[in-house]
Motif scaffolding. Sequence first.
Motif, mmCIF file in Angstrom:
data_model
loop_
_atom_site.group_PDB
_atom_site.id
_atom_site.type_symbol
_atom_site.label_atom_id
_atom_site.label_comp_id
_atom_site.label_asym_id
_atom_site.label_seq_id
_atom_site.Cartn_x
_atom_site.Cartn_y
_atom_site.Cartn_z
ATOM 1 N N LYS A 39 -12.318 18.920 7.713
ATOM 2 C CA LYS A 39 -11.880 18.454 9.032
ATOM 3 C C LYS A 39 -11.420 16.996 9.061
ATOM 4 N N SER A 40 -11.808 16.204 8.043
ATOM 5 C CA SER A 40 -11.413 14.800 8.030
ATOM 6 C C SER A 40 -11.438 14.266 6.607
ATOM 7 N N ASN A 42 -12.783 11.549 5.761
ATOM 8 C CA ASN A 42 -14.125 11.014 5.556
ATOM 9 C C ASN A 42 -15.066 12.072 4.991
ATOM 10 N N SER A 43 -14.898 13.318 5.414
ATOM 11 C CA SER A 43 -15.754 14.385 4.894
ATOM 12 C C SER A 43 -15.486 14.625 3.409
ATOM 13 N N ALA A 172 -3.860 11.600 7.811
ATOM 14 C CA ALA A 172 -5.234 11.969 7.452
ATOM 15 C C ALA A 172 -6.171 10.778 7.581
ATOM 16 N N GLU A 175 -6.766 9.825 11.278
ATOM 17 C CA GLU A 175 -7.718 10.717 11.936
ATOM 18 C C GLU A 175 -9.157 10.281 11.670
ATOM 19 N N THR A 176 -9.396 9.743 10.489
ATOM 20 C CA THR A 176 -10.738 9.322 10.102
ATOM 21 C C THR A 176 -11.107 7.968 10.686
ATOM 22 N N SER A 178 -9.759 6.382 13.270
ATOM 23 C CA SER A 178 -9.546 6.279 14.721
ATOM 24 C C SER A 178 -8.649 5.106 15.099
ATOM 25 N N SER A 183 -5.891 1.008 8.770
ATOM 26 C CA SER A 183 -5.785 2.390 8.306
ATOM 27 C C SER A 183 -4.484 2.652 7.552
#
Length: 229
Positions: A39-40, A42-43, A172, A175-176, A178, A183
């Motif tokens: 989903k991200s 970061n995951s 991508a 999204e992580t 924000s 970023s």
Amino acid sequence: MGGVVGKNEPPKAAVSETKLEARINEAIRRREVEGSTIKSFNSIILKFPKIDRSLRKCKATFEDFDEDGNGAIDREELKRCFHKLEINFTDEEVNDLFEACDINEDMGMKFNEFIVLLCLVYLLKEDPAAEHAKSRMGMLNLEATFETLVDAFVFLDKNKDGYVSKNEMVDAINETTSGERSSGRIAMKRFEEMDWDKNGMVNFKEFVFAFTRWVGIEEGDDDEEENDV
């Protein structure tokens, strides 16, 4: 915002593929039909320690392939080991795999390049008869790790064309983080680490090679014991 970065990317038609790269791309696009569970970005990062430990377990297999113990697998060693393990690649396919995974073009695959090879073999050997070959290589224990790498690539490849573009990487990361101002810079650094041939797009092989470095595995890495705890 970071989304503007990479708007002048080359058209997809500009990317030339070898026969092997075309097969890899086809296999990835088949997998992309299923979508990604990630989903991200970061995951993905949170999985790094577990992936690192798993990949380091390939070292024993690498040492078996490295018959002369010089720290690298040459073309003839790879052919003999594939034959011994009953992996049914033609000589042309073995040569193509070797050239694809000898990313530094020094006529020998180091440990991190060997991991890329194993992941490509996992991706390509999908027919029912291949399960025996996977087992003999010790790949069944690594399937979950390799599938995570495939899943991560599918997550990044938003338009499902088999490549990760600069914009897709920026999206991508955005999204992580924000919308943090850094970023876009982070995304570009990660993309440059992946885009080995500097053609503006990242294929699966380039992604896996970069991933080994992200989790802490460098060429000639001998620290598996202290990291596998």
